[in-house]
Design a protein around this motif. Structure first.
Motif, mmCIF file in Angstrom:
data_model
loop_
_atom_site.group_PDB
_atom_site.id
_atom_site.type_symbol
_atom_site.label_atom_id
_atom_site.label_comp_id
_atom_site.label_asym_id
_atom_site.label_seq_id
_atom_site.Cartn_x
_atom_site.Cartn_y
_atom_site.Cartn_z
ATOM 1 N N LEU A 1 1.967 -5.079 -5.432
ATOM 2 C CA LEU A 1 2.077 -4.106 -4.340
ATOM 3 C C LEU A 1 3.523 -4.036 -3.872
ATOM 4 O O LEU A 1 4.261 -5.016 -3.944
ATOM 5 N N ARG A 2 3.886 -2.874 -3.349
ATOM 6 C CA ARG A 2 5.240 -2.707 -2.839
ATOM 7 C C ARG A 2 5.157 -1.885 -1.562
ATOM 8 O O ARG A 2 4.505 -0.833 -1.536
ATOM 9 N N VAL A 3 5.806 -2.341 -0.494
ATOM 10 C CA VAL A 3 5.836 -1.616 0.775
ATOM 11 C C VAL A 3 6.930 -0.566 0.663
ATOM 12 O O VAL A 3 8.098 -0.890 0.468
ATOM 13 N N VAL A 4 6.525 0.697 0.762
ATOM 14 C CA VAL A 4 7.476 1.788 0.608
ATOM 15 C C VAL A 4 7.986 2.257 1.968
ATOM 16 O O VAL A 4 9.158 2.606 2.119
ATOM 17 N N LYS A 5 7.109 2.237 2.957
ATOM 18 C CA LYS A 5 7.496 2.751 4.251
ATOM 19 C C LYS A 5 6.858 1.899 5.343
ATOM 20 O O LYS A 5 5.711 1.485 5.229
ATOM 21 N N GLY A 6 7.591 1.641 6.407
ATOM 22 C CA GLY A 6 7.055 0.881 7.529
ATOM 23 C C GLY A 6 7.379 -0.600 7.406
ATOM 24 O O GLY A 6 8.053 -1.051 6.475
ATOM 25 N N ASP A 7 6.911 -1.364 8.376
ATOM 26 C CA ASP A 7 7.148 -2.804 8.418
ATOM 27 C C ASP A 7 5.836 -3.493 8.759
ATOM 28 O O ASP A 7 5.584 -3.843 9.908
ATOM 29 N N PRO A 8 4.956 -3.718 7.754
ATOM 30 C CA PRO A 8 3.657 -4.328 8.039
ATOM 31 C C PRO A 8 3.810 -5.810 8.399
ATOM 32 O O PRO A 8 4.723 -6.487 7.931
ATOM 33 N N THR A 9 2.879 -6.284 9.189
ATOM 34 C CA THR A 9 2.869 -7.702 9.547
ATOM 35 C C THR A 9 2.263 -8.499 8.404
ATOM 36 O O THR A 9 1.695 -7.943 7.458
ATOM 37 N N ALA A 10 2.369 -9.810 8.512
ATOM 38 C CA ALA A 10 1.820 -10.683 7.481
ATOM 39 C C ALA A 10 0.302 -10.530 7.409
ATOM 40 O O ALA A 10 -0.288 -10.562 6.327
ATOM 41 N N GLU A 11 -0.349 -10.350 8.565
ATOM 42 C CA GLU A 11 -1.799 -10.182 8.589
ATOM 43 C C GLU A 11 -2.218 -8.873 7.911
ATOM 44 O O GLU A 11 -3.212 -8.825 7.192
ATOM 45 N N GLU A 12 -1.462 -7.806 8.132
ATOM 46 C CA GLU A 12 -1.771 -6.521 7.501
ATOM 47 C C GLU A 12 -1.607 -6.609 5.983
ATOM 48 O O GLU A 12 -2.447 -6.091 5.229
ATOM 49 N N LEU A 13 -0.564 -7.273 5.541
ATOM 50 C CA LEU A 13 -0.366 -7.448 4.102
ATOM 51 C C LEU A 13 -1.472 -8.314 3.496
ATOM 52 O O LEU A 13 -1.970 -8.021 2.405
ATOM 53 N N ALA A 14 -1.876 -9.348 4.221
ATOM 54 C CA ALA A 14 -2.941 -10.213 3.723
ATOM 55 C C ALA A 14 -4.252 -9.433 3.606
ATOM 56 O O ALA A 14 -4.990 -9.591 2.634
ATOM 57 N N ALA A 15 -4.538 -8.573 4.592
ATOM 58 C CA ALA A 15 -5.761 -7.767 4.539
ATOM 59 C C ALA A 15 -5.711 -6.792 3.364
ATOM 60 O O ALA A 15 -6.700 -6.608 2.651
ATOM 61 N N LEU A 16 -4.563 -6.189 3.145
ATOM 62 C CA LEU A 16 -4.416 -5.248 2.031
ATOM 63 C C LEU A 16 -4.588 -5.956 0.687
ATOM 64 O O LEU A 16 -5.293 -5.462 -0.199
ATOM 65 N N VAL A 17 -3.987 -7.113 0.536
ATOM 66 C CA VAL A 17 -4.113 -7.873 -0.710
ATOM 67 C C VAL A 17 -5.560 -8.289 -0.932
ATOM 68 O O VAL A 17 -6.079 -8.228 -2.057
ATOM 69 N N ALA A 18 -6.259 -8.685 0.135
ATOM 70 C CA ALA A 18 -7.666 -9.088 0.006
ATOM 71 C C ALA A 18 -8.531 -7.920 -0.449
ATOM 72 O O ALA A 18 -9.406 -8.076 -1.307
ATOM 73 N N VAL A 19 -8.293 -6.738 0.102
ATOM 74 C CA VAL A 19 -9.085 -5.556 -0.267
ATOM 75 C C VAL A 19 -8.820 -5.170 -1.720
ATOM 76 O O VAL A 19 -9.747 -4.897 -2.483
ATOM 77 N N VAL A 20 -7.560 -5.168 -2.122
ATOM 78 C CA VAL A 20 -7.216 -4.793 -3.497
ATOM 79 C C VAL A 20 -7.778 -5.819 -4.485
ATOM 80 O O VAL A 20 -8.327 -5.462 -5.522
#
Length: 81
Positions: free
Chosen positions: A17-36
């Motif tokens: 995964l790569r963040v293209v726009k914005g500044d997600p928190t560690a919790e948001e990234l963890a949730a995204l990785v879990a869903v994917v």
């Protein structure tokens, strides 16, 4: 190990995964990785569990060949399949 194998092992892998726009928190990234990861696991499990469908005999090339004509009583009616 040869020098070529060591270089490949030391090279960083491409990110999943790569963040293209914005500044997600560690919790948001963890949730995204879990869903994917859960979706990838579900797709892999569905693909492994899927059995190949039996082939329909309707369009099979063997059906294009007709049998020999038989001589005898009632064979004229039987020749139409």
């Amino acid at each position: 190990m040869s020098e070529h194998e060591t270089t490949e092992a030391a090279a960083p892998a491409t990110p999943l995964l790569r963040v293209v726009k914005g500044d997600p928190t560690a919790e948001e990234l963890a949730a995204l990785v879990a869903v994917v990861a859960a979706r990838n696991a579900a797709v892999a499990a569905a693909a492994a569990a899927e059995k190949p469908k039996p082939r329909s005999q309707w369009g099979h090339p063997v059906r294009q060949h007709r049998g020999p004509h038989r001589v005898g009583p009632g064979q004229w009616r039987a020749s139409s399949w």
